[in-house]
Design an enzyme around this catalytic site. Sequence first.
Site, mmCIF file in Angstrom:
data_model
loop_
_atom_site.group_PDB
_atom_site.id
_atom_site.type_symbol
_atom_site.label_atom_id
_atom_site.label_comp_id
_atom_site.label_asym_id
_atom_site.label_seq_id
_atom_site.Cartn_x
_atom_site.Cartn_y
_atom_site.Cartn_z
ATOM 1 N N CYS A 161 -42.275 -22.498 -6.467
ATOM 2 C CA CYS A 161 -42.610 -23.914 -7.308
ATOM 3 C C CYS A 161 -41.959 -25.043 -6.558
ATOM 4 O O CYS A 161 -42.422 -26.055 -6.897
ATOM 5 C CB CYS A 161 -42.372 -23.828 -8.669
ATOM 6 S SG CYS A 161 -43.677 -22.850 -9.517
HETATM 7 N N1 CO8 Z 1 -51.617 -14.185 -26.228
HETATM 8 C C1 CO8 Z 1 -50.902 -13.772 -27.511
HETATM 9 N N2 CO8 Z 1 -49.736 -13.254 -27.329
HETATM 10 C C2 CO8 Z 1 -48.987 -13.366 -26.082
HETATM 11 C C3 CO8 Z 1 -49.570 -13.854 -24.876
HETATM 12 C C4 CO8 Z 1 -50.902 -14.179 -25.101
HETATM 13 N N3 CO8 Z 1 -51.394 -14.756 -24.021
HETATM 14 N N4 CO8 Z 1 -48.591 -14.076 -24.221
HETATM 15 C C5 CO8 Z 1 -47.429 -13.550 -24.945
HETATM 16 N N5 CO8 Z 1 -47.793 -13.288 -25.969
HETATM 17 C C6 CO8 Z 1 -47.017 -12.344 -26.746
HETATM 18 C C7 CO8 Z 1 -45.835 -11.748 -26.176
HETATM 19 O O1 CO8 Z 1 -46.231 -10.410 -25.762
HETATM 20 C C8 CO8 Z 1 -44.546 -11.727 -27.309
HETATM 21 O O2 CO8 Z 1 -45.051 -10.640 -28.135
HETATM 22 P P1 CO8 Z 1 -44.009 -9.680 -28.682
HETATM 23 O O3 CO8 Z 1 -43.157 -10.493 -29.369
HETATM 24 O O4 CO8 Z 1 -44.835 -8.615 -29.601
HETATM 25 O O5 CO8 Z 1 -43.202 -8.990 -27.558
HETATM 26 C C9 CO8 Z 1 -44.822 -13.174 -28.002
HETATM 27 O O6 CO8 Z 1 -46.185 -13.371 -27.607
HETATM 28 C C10 CO8 Z 1 -43.884 -13.894 -27.332
HETATM 29 O O7 CO8 Z 1 -43.798 -13.958 -25.993
HETATM 30 P P2 CO8 Z 1 -42.719 -14.813 -25.254
HETATM 31 O O8 CO8 Z 1 -41.462 -14.619 -25.650
HETATM 32 O O9 CO8 Z 1 -42.995 -14.530 -23.541
HETATM 33 O O10 CO8 Z 1 -43.265 -16.562 -25.220
HETATM 34 P P3 CO8 Z 1 -42.660 -17.729 -25.102
HETATM 35 O O11 CO8 Z 1 -42.359 -18.370 -26.279
HETATM 36 O O12 CO8 Z 1 -41.515 -17.416 -24.452
HETATM 37 O O13 CO8 Z 1 -43.783 -18.377 -24.255
HETATM 38 C C11 CO8 Z 1 -43.980 -18.757 -21.724
HETATM 39 C C12 CO8 Z 1 -44.076 -17.653 -22.723
HETATM 40 C C13 CO8 Z 1 -45.192 -19.774 -22.031
HETATM 41 C C14 CO8 Z 1 -44.408 -18.014 -20.530
HETATM 42 C C15 CO8 Z 1 -42.554 -19.328 -21.713
HETATM 43 O O14 CO8 Z 1 -41.686 -18.322 -21.774
HETATM 44 C C16 CO8 Z 1 -42.358 -20.074 -20.579
HETATM 45 O O15 CO8 Z 1 -43.085 -20.980 -20.201
HETATM 46 N N6 CO8 Z 1 -41.389 -19.838 -19.713
HETATM 47 C C17 CO8 Z 1 -40.966 -20.699 -18.458
HETATM 48 C C18 CO8 Z 1 -41.685 -20.096 -17.476
HETATM 49 C C19 CO8 Z 1 -41.649 -20.756 -16.028
HETATM 50 O O16 CO8 Z 1 -41.288 -21.919 -16.018
HETATM 51 N N7 CO8 Z 1 -41.644 -20.088 -14.862
HETATM 52 C C20 CO8 Z 1 -41.679 -20.407 -13.725
HETATM 53 C C21 CO8 Z 1 -42.787 -19.870 -13.013
HETATM 54 S S1 CO8 Z 1 -43.305 -20.578 -11.801
HETATM 55 C C22 CO8 Z 1 -42.608 -20.090 -10.201
HETATM 56 O O17 CO8 Z 1 -41.792 -20.555 -9.950
HETATM 57 C C23 CO8 Z 1 -43.504 -19.024 -9.853
HETATM 58 C C24 CO8 Z 1 -44.288 -19.621 -8.580
HETATM 59 C C25 CO8 Z 1 -45.001 -18.606 -7.850
HETATM 60 C C26 CO8 Z 1 -46.409 -19.053 -8.206
HETATM 61 C C27 CO8 Z 1 -47.175 -18.003 -8.792
HETATM 62 C C28 CO8 Z 1 -48.595 -18.118 -9.006
HETATM 63 C C29 CO8 Z 1 -49.315 -16.848 -9.444
#
Ligand code: CO8
Length: 384
Positions: A161
Amino acid sequence: MVSPSTVSVSITGTGLFTPAESISNAELAASLSASVERWNGEHADEIAAGTIAPRDLPDEAFIEKASGIASRYVMEKSGVLDPDRMRPHLPLRSEDELGIQAEMSLPAIHEALEQAGRRPSDVDAVIVGCSNLQRAYPAVAIEIQNALGAGGWAFDMNVACSSATFSIQNAVDALRNGTANCVVVVNPEITSGHNNFELRDHHFIFGDACTALVIERTDDAVADRGGSHGRWDVLGTKLATQFSNNIRNDFGFLNGSEDGERDEHELVFRQNGQSVFKEVCPLVVKHITGHLGEVGIEATDVRRFWLHQANLKMNQLIAKGVLGRIPDADEAPVILDQYANTSSAGSVIAFHRHRDDLEAGDLGVICSFGAGYSVGSIIVRRAN
Ligand code: CO8
């Protein structure tokens, strides 16, 4: 001789390519739901016997609430939404055809060159910075250099990123050292080719787009003077990395030679989102605050933050850590609602779309953060 560090460098143009097709959260949730329900049906006996757990269904409302994402653009939609495929259809191209990353780069570069008042033949360096490249070699950047009719040199680089901000730093260094005169930085992000659309935790996160910037020594800049996009003098660049396994993709040239079985989910994007959120936010606050301090600028004097576009709450928390309060959309514009996380392109899309209203003298920070971990910040001031 003028010391390289005293040579002033400016961003003189930006461009954006947005794919024609867009996918809403509702469409994405429907396609994954169909796939999960079928899988659960096929494994009904094992699920009933308690030997395996049923897979969880995605929830459209969760996506926007957790991330701020409402939709994303993709290069090809039907394959992503096909429950039997869940990845784009990208027709194989012959060696004589332009590659897909070069194809999406060219319109963005032409827009940036037009803003800069430059012709393709003025370009003497092309840096492709993106999180996944379509092949090992020849470099996509060299293909683009050839298609543009540019001179000089070109190379590809990947810092996930942060690829755009790290590329900008490379461009600034080359201009200061005199190894280039007119640098194009371009970020062709086809995230849909390596996102995991089969898991609800990941399927909604990414979108495709390509951004481009033209960067020149301030004294050489010809665009302007007073054009609506302005010339943006670079007051400082700062990069940092800190190793983490919390965001990983193990796809690579050695996969075919590895002894042992890999889980197929390791060969696409995966992350521990909550840990990333918790660890990266303080890292970025410290980084931006430190960088502004080094350049002698108070955070409250910054007119706009063009932050990496991964998660709305993350950006609010980071800006709050820097400013002491949650910023409004004017101070930290949001594009991820429409584009989702376009990896390195995100902060540059925000800069491209939300800078014309600023006035000469206004200060801004372009900042990326992500896998690695990596953080990059570029402090700019509008010149005209
Ligand atoms: N629908 C329903 N429920 C869901 C979904 C969904 N789509 N997704 C997750 N859940 C569930 C989970 O399974 C979990 O359920 P349970 O409690 O039963 O285990 C519950 O919801 C809570 O999940 P999370 O704790 O994961 O939820 P968050 O509030 O943390 O939100 C996010 C998830 C939105 C992903 C959040 O954690 C986030 O944005 N974190 C930061 C991520 C970030 O900035 N990452 C950087 C990535 S970019 C990078 O550098 C990579 C570059 C490479 C590019 C790749 C391209 C492919």
